[in-house]
Structure formats: structure tokens, C-alpha cells
Design a protein around this motif. Structure first.
Motif, PDB file in Angstrom:
ATOM      1  N   ARG A 357       0.837  -1.200   0.000  1.00  0.00           N
ATOM      2  CA  ARG A 357       0.000   0.000   0.000  1.00  0.00           C
ATOM      3  C   ARG A 357       0.875   1.254   0.000  1.00  0.00           C
ATOM      4  O   ARG A 357       0.649   2.189  -0.785  1.00  0.00           O
ATOM      5  CB  ARG A 357      -0.913   0.010   1.231  1.00  0.00           C
ATOM      6  CG  ARG A 357      -1.850   1.227   1.278  1.00  0.00           C
ATOM      7  CD  ARG A 357      -2.593   1.335   2.598  1.00  0.00           C
ATOM      8  NE  ARG A 357      -3.415   0.170   2.853  1.00  0.00           N
ATOM      9  CZ  ARG A 357      -3.149  -0.758   3.756  1.00  0.00           C
ATOM     10  NH1 ARG A 357      -2.030  -0.662   4.496  1.00  0.00           N
ATOM     11  NH2 ARG A 357      -3.949  -1.787   3.936  1.00  0.00           N
ATOM     12  N   GLU A 358       1.892   1.275   0.864  1.00  0.00           N
ATOM     13  CA  GLU A 358       2.743   2.454   0.950  1.00  0.00           C
ATOM     14  C   GLU A 358       3.584   2.632  -0.321  1.00  0.00           C
ATOM     15  O   GLU A 358       3.832   3.754  -0.762  1.00  0.00           O
ATOM     16  CB  GLU A 358       3.658   2.345   2.179  1.00  0.00           C
ATOM     17  CG  GLU A 358       2.913   2.508   3.501  1.00  0.00           C
ATOM     18  CD  GLU A 358       2.132   3.819   3.547  1.00  0.00           C
ATOM     19  OE1 GLU A 358       2.750   4.889   3.377  1.00  0.00           O
ATOM     20  OE2 GLU A 358       0.895   3.770   3.714  1.00  0.00           O
ATOM     21  N   ARG A 361       1.295   4.144  -2.819  1.00  0.00           N
ATOM     22  CA  ARG A 361       0.978   5.531  -2.463  1.00  0.00           C
ATOM     23  C   ARG A 361       2.153   6.452  -2.788  1.00  0.00           C
ATOM     24  O   ARG A 361       1.979   7.532  -3.361  1.00  0.00           O
ATOM     25  CB  ARG A 361       0.620   5.618  -0.976  1.00  0.00           C
ATOM     26  CG  ARG A 361       0.112   7.003  -0.547  1.00  0.00           C
ATOM     27  CD  ARG A 361      -0.410   6.962   0.882  1.00  0.00           C
ATOM     28  NE  ARG A 361       0.652   6.678   1.830  1.00  0.00           N
ATOM     29  CZ  ARG A 361       1.501   7.587   2.293  1.00  0.00           C
ATOM     30  NH1 ARG A 361       1.425   8.845   1.864  1.00  0.00           N
ATOM     31  NH2 ARG A 361       2.432   7.270   3.163  1.00  0.00           N
ATOM     32  N   HIS A 362       3.382   6.024  -2.439  1.00  0.00           N
ATOM     33  CA  HIS A 362       4.560   6.843  -2.710  1.00  0.00           C
ATOM     34  C   HIS A 362       4.805   6.983  -4.209  1.00  0.00           C
ATOM     35  O   HIS A 362       5.189   8.062  -4.679  1.00  0.00           O
ATOM     36  CB  HIS A 362       5.795   6.244  -2.029  1.00  0.00           C
ATOM     37  CG  HIS A 362       5.827   6.459  -0.545  1.00  0.00           C
ATOM     38  ND1 HIS A 362       5.793   7.712   0.027  1.00  0.00           N
ATOM     39  CD2 HIS A 362       5.888   5.573   0.488  1.00  0.00           C
ATOM     40  CE1 HIS A 362       5.822   7.593   1.351  1.00  0.00           C
ATOM     41  NE2 HIS A 362       5.880   6.310   1.659  1.00  0.00           N
ATOM     42  N   ARG A 371      -1.151   7.554 -13.059  1.00  0.00           N
ATOM     43  CA  ARG A 371      -1.165   6.116 -12.801  1.00  0.00           C
ATOM     44  C   ARG A 371      -0.316   5.333 -13.799  1.00  0.00           C
ATOM     45  O   ARG A 371       0.274   4.305 -13.447  1.00  0.00           O
ATOM     46  CB  ARG A 371      -2.609   5.615 -12.819  1.00  0.00           C
ATOM     47  CG  ARG A 371      -3.453   6.238 -11.715  1.00  0.00           C
ATOM     48  CD  ARG A 371      -4.853   5.672 -11.675  1.00  0.00           C
ATOM     49  NE  ARG A 371      -5.624   6.253 -10.588  1.00  0.00           N
ATOM     50  CZ  ARG A 371      -6.848   5.860 -10.244  1.00  0.00           C
ATOM     51  NH1 ARG A 371      -7.438   4.901 -10.921  1.00  0.00           N
ATOM     52  NH2 ARG A 371      -7.479   6.441  -9.234  1.00  0.00           N
ATOM     53  N   ILE A 389      -5.271   0.055  -6.257  1.00  0.00           N
ATOM     54  CA  ILE A 389      -5.705   1.350  -5.749  1.00  0.00           C
ATOM     55  C   ILE A 389      -7.100   1.240  -5.146  1.00  0.00           C
ATOM     56  O   ILE A 389      -7.383   1.760  -4.064  1.00  0.00           O
ATOM     57  CB  ILE A 389      -5.675   2.413  -6.888  1.00  0.00           C
ATOM     58  CG1 ILE A 389      -4.235   2.778  -7.218  1.00  0.00           C
ATOM     59  CG2 ILE A 389      -6.458   3.662  -6.484  1.00  0.00           C
ATOM     60  CD1 ILE A 389      -4.109   3.684  -8.428  1.00  0.00           C
ATOM     61  N   TYR A 392      -7.008  -0.884  -1.844  1.00  0.00           N
ATOM     62  CA  TYR A 392      -6.441  -0.207  -0.688  1.00  0.00           C
ATOM     63  C   TYR A 392      -7.077   1.153  -0.420  1.00  0.00           C
ATOM     64  O   TYR A 392      -6.622   1.873   0.463  1.00  0.00           O
ATOM     65  CB  TYR A 392      -4.925  -0.044  -0.859  1.00  0.00           C
ATOM     66  CG  TYR A 392      -4.176  -1.346  -0.820  1.00  0.00           C
ATOM     67  CD1 TYR A 392      -4.438  -2.324   0.145  1.00  0.00           C
ATOM     68  CD2 TYR A 392      -3.196  -1.630  -1.772  1.00  0.00           C
ATOM     69  CE1 TYR A 392      -3.756  -3.514   0.178  1.00  0.00           C
ATOM     70  CE2 TYR A 392      -2.491  -2.835  -1.762  1.00  0.00           C
ATOM     71  CZ  TYR A 392      -2.776  -3.766  -0.776  1.00  0.00           C
ATOM     72  OH  TYR A 392      -2.090  -4.953  -0.751  1.00  0.00           O
ATOM     73  N   LEU A 394      -7.159   3.953  -2.255  1.00  0.00           N
ATOM     74  CA  LEU A 394      -6.239   5.060  -2.566  1.00  0.00           C
ATOM     75  C   LEU A 394      -6.750   5.934  -3.692  1.00  0.00           C
ATOM     76  O   LEU A 394      -5.973   6.671  -4.310  1.00  0.00           O
ATOM     77  CB  LEU A 394      -4.856   4.500  -2.948  1.00  0.00           C
ATOM     78  CG  LEU A 394      -4.140   3.681  -1.870  1.00  0.00           C
ATOM     79  CD1 LEU A 394      -2.866   3.054  -2.433  1.00  0.00           C
ATOM     80  CD2 LEU A 394      -3.816   4.546  -0.662  1.00  0.00           C
ATOM     81  N   GLU A 395      -8.059   5.857  -4.011  1.00  0.00           N
ATOM     82  CA  GLU A 395      -8.597   6.608  -5.140  1.00  0.00           C
ATOM     83  C   GLU A 395      -8.355   8.109  -5.029  1.00  0.00           C
ATOM     84  O   GLU A 395      -8.148   8.810  -6.014  1.00  0.00           O
ATOM     85  CB  GLU A 395     -10.101   6.374  -5.305  1.00  0.00           C
ATOM     86  CG  GLU A 395     -10.463   4.970  -5.758  1.00  0.00           C
ATOM     87  CD  GLU A 395     -10.671   4.008  -4.598  1.00  0.00           C
ATOM     88  OE1 GLU A 395     -10.223   4.356  -3.487  1.00  0.00           O
ATOM     89  OE2 GLU A 395     -11.276   2.957  -4.803  1.00  0.00           O
ATOM     90  N   SER A 396      -8.380   8.618  -3.815  1.00  0.00           N
ATOM     91  CA  SER A 396      -8.239  10.054  -3.620  1.00  0.00           C
ATOM     92  C   SER A 396      -6.777  10.497  -3.673  1.00  0.00           C
ATOM     93  O   SER A 396      -6.505  11.687  -3.665  1.00  0.00           O
ATOM     94  CB  SER A 396      -8.839  10.463  -2.288  1.00  0.00           C
ATOM     95  OG  SER A 396      -8.191   9.792  -1.215  1.00  0.00           O
TER      96      SER A 396
END
Length: 396
Positions: A357-358, A361-362, A371, A389, A392, A394-396
Motif C-alpha cells: 500500500r505504501e 501511495r509513494h 497512474r 488502488i 487499498y 487510494l482513489e483520492s
């Protein structure tokens, strides 16, 4: 049930087929079983997987073995001359036809014709082929005289013919006529690590014997890398890599780093296998693990800085991730878990889900939310990234 083990062994020895994977042995058994029965056969599989051996097995173990066997690459013959090549032509039937000529179906009368890349046939030629399969009749180009032939047709393709039928590129009636029996040849990656290792050793030994060069061996990390790699070019690509290694590193132990020298820089799509409309999620998971391995150094560095700000600069530099790393990293053979990279004196490691996940995100943050670029940096497909995405949140 008849025991086909001896015939399977005989087929493997005769045609030099190396490997023991169940999927490969099943394909050979199907070829041996159908050989005495005069049915049309469709051989499917990825390019470079060895489809060309199976028509030979069918011919050699069938009743036509003493007659001609002709292999035709349909994709290598121009559309304007394919009918002439297959069915023959009469003198003067077209510009350049200075004499009558027999086609492959006439030449192979009583034997077997192997149509490789059959999906490349033009629709008009497909109609003529269907007539041959159903009645044994055909017309030479420029002739009105019906001729007869007695042949067995074995076809092969790496194209999804069901999709080609739906798109109007392949006749549905011809598809069902060709695919009375289907034989699927597994890809090299699906055959597993044992077959990959056997083939690599065989190609290395063949090269040494042919060119009298010093022998090469493969280290544990090289074998591990070759087992993880997807091999989009299949057996043909593996042979290419081994022969290059045997030439430029003769007499040496081949490591994962050496293998990497001869692997192409892969894109996120090129190494992600897709079968029909369904992902091969086992292979996709392998790729994600490979990506996690390549990100462990970065995670380790950040955690080390947080817990020990005064850590020696040289040690930090050693932990810096390579900027142009290959998507398939070398792994210490003694390592049994990806988090073994971390120092045991440091705080407990995060879960794999947290790491993934991280990392995503990074990557999104570094690429401004783009993307496509993030997927390229992570060496995964955009489709996989979209799914992760969403998974987890992470859409935003």
C-alpha cells in the motif's frame, strides 16, 4: 485404458523434447492418442513454446507416417500467392505463371500438411481450405477441373481463434472443422522451474558440444531468477539467453546478474501474462513479489533513518536503491522471506499489505498521481495498479 507411457517416451526421445511438467506430458499424450485416428487437430500455445513438434508426433505415430509431411507457414506467404502455394496453379493463370505447378495439397496426397499460423489465412483461402477438409476437393488457381486429395491437416496458432471468429477474421465453420481435437502446448513459465532448469542445462551443453567452448554452470540465484521470469518468448527466448551467456561467459558460473544482461528491459505489459480474457494471477502475484523485493531496500533505509538518525553514511549509501533496477531482482538463496532483508534489531516489520500500500501511495505521489507512470515505476500493469488502488482505498 491403454498405457501410452512407452509411446510418450519414444516421442520425447525421437523429437528431443525436454521436460517433465504434467501439462507438457499431457499434450504429448494427446498427440500420441489422436495420431492413429484420422482427425483434424488444432495445436494452440504461445509463440516459441514448441508447437511445431506436435504435428510431427501426430504424423510419425499415425498411419500416414510413410507418406509426405509438409509444413507450411501461412504467415510467411503473401496473400496474393497463398492460394497458388496451397492448391497449385495452371499455366497463364496469372502474371508470372509460366508453367503449371502443383500445390502442397497435391504434393502431400496421402500424407500430412501442417498449417502453422493458420489464423493468418485470408478469408477467401479459408473458404477453399474448408472445402478440402470437408470433401477432399479443390480447384487449382486458373482451373475449372475439380481435383481430389487425401490429406490430414494439423493446424497451429498462437491467436485466440474464438476472438478472431467473433471479430470476423476467422470463419466459425472452419474453426470447428480444424479443432476436432485440440492440443494446448503450455508456455515455458507455466511448465515450472524444473523444466526451465533442464532446458537451460541442455542448451548450454549443446552449445559447448557444437562450438567446443568451456562449459558454463548456473548459480542458485540464476536458477531462481530464471524460474521467476515470465519468458514472453518461451523456449526460443531461453535458448537465446543461454547461448549468449555461453558465448560471452564461457567457462564461468552464470549468476543472476549475468542472466539479467541478456534479458530485455521489460515493460509493465510485456511480462504480465494474459490468457484469453483472464489474467494469470499466479504469475501476476510473482511479479508483485518481485516488485516488493526491489522496494525493500528503500523501506529499510527509511526505517533505519527513523530509528537511528546517526547511522553511518556509508551504510546508508549501501542501502540506497538502484535507479535503473531490473524488474527481476537477485535474491539471496538463504533468504526465505522478503522481510529477511531487514535488520532483526530494528522494530517489527510492517505486513506485506502495508508495504504494498505504501509503495503504491509513494509511487503515485512521486508521479503526481499519474497512474501510467506509477505503474511503470512499480513494473506492474496499469490494470493491476487500478485494482490495487481500489483495494487499498487510494482513489483520492
Amino acid at each position: 485404458m491403454q498405457d501410452f507411457s512407452e509411446q510418450i517416451l519414444a516421442a520425447r526421445q525421437r523429437f528431443g523434447i525436454v521436460g517433465n511438467s504434467p501439462a507438457l506430458l499431457q499434450a504429448i499424450e494427446r498427440a500420441v492418442r489422436v495420431a492413429p485416428i484420422d482427425l483434424s487437430v488444432l495445436v494452440t500455445g504461445e509463440s516459441g513454446s514448441g508447437k511445431e513438434f506436435f504435428p510431427k508426433i501426430i504424423h510419425a505415430f499415425g498411419s500416414r507416417k510413410h507418406n509426405k509431411y509438409i509444413a507450411v507457414n501461412c504467415g510467411a506467404i503473401p496473400e496474393g500467392t497463398i492460394d497458388s502455394e496451397l492448391f497449385g496453379h495452371e499455366k497463364g493463370s496469372f502474371t508470372g505463371a509460366v508453367a503449371s505447378r502443383k500445390g502442397y495439397f497435391e504434393e502431400a496426397d496421402g500424407g500430412t500438411v501442417f498449417l502453422d499460423e493458420v489464423a493468418e489465412l485470408p478469408l477467401t483461402t479459408q473458404a477453399r481450405l474448408l472445402r478440402v477438409l470437408e470433401t477432399g476437393e479443390y480447384l487449382k488457381v486458373g482451373s475449372s477441373v475439380v481435383q481430389k486429395t487425401d490429406i490430414r491437416v494439423v493446424a497451429a496458432t498462437n491467436v485466440d481463434l474464438i476472438k478472431a471468429v467473433a471479430e470476423g477474421r476467422f470463419r466459425e465453420d472452419l474453426y470447428y472443422r480444424l479443432s476436432t481435437v485440440q492440443i494446448h502446448v503450455p508456455s515455458l513459465h507455466d511448465r515450472g522451474a524444473a523444466d526451465i532448469n533442464l532446458l537451460a542445462r541442455k542448451f548450454a551443453a549443446d552449445f559447448r558440444e557444437r562450438y567446443m567452448t568451456p562449459a558454463i554452470t548456473f548459480s542458485e540465484d540464476a536458477r531462481r531468477l530464471m524460474a521467476l521470469y515470465v519468458w514472453p518468448g518461451n523456449v526460443r527466448q531461453l535458448k537465446n539467453v543461454v547461448e549468449q551467456a555461453a558465448l560471452f561467459h564461457a567457462g564461468e558460473e552464470i549468476t543472476a546478474q549475468t542472466v539479467n544482461e541478456f534479458l530485455p528491459a521489460s515493460s509493465s505489459e510485456s511480462t504480465l501474462p494474459v490468457k484469453g480474457n483472464r489474467h494469470d494471477y499466479d504469475s501476476e502475484r510473482d511479479l508483485l513479489w518481485q516488485t516488493l523485493f526491489s522496494l525493500q531496500n528503500e523501506i529499510n533505509m527509511l526505517r533505519s533513518r527513523a530509528s537511528q538518525p546517526a547511522r553511518d553514511k556509508q551504510t546508508e549509501d549501501l542501502r540506497e536503491p538502484a535507479q535503473n533496477h531490473h524488474p527481476l531482482v537477485c535474491i539471496d538463496p538463504a533468504m526465505t522471506h522478503p522481510l529477511d532483508f531487514l535488520n532483526p534489531d530494528l522494530p517489527p516489520s510492517p505486513s506485506l499489505e502495508d508495504v504494498e500500500r505504501e509503495s503504491i501511495r509513494h509511487a503515485l505521489a512521486r508521479n503526481g498521481g499519474n497512474r501510467k507512470k506509477a505503474a511503470g515505476e512499480l513494473n506492474i500493469s496499469e490494470r493491476t495498479l487500478y485494482r490495487k488502488i481500489k483495494e487499498y482505498g487510494l482513489e483520492s
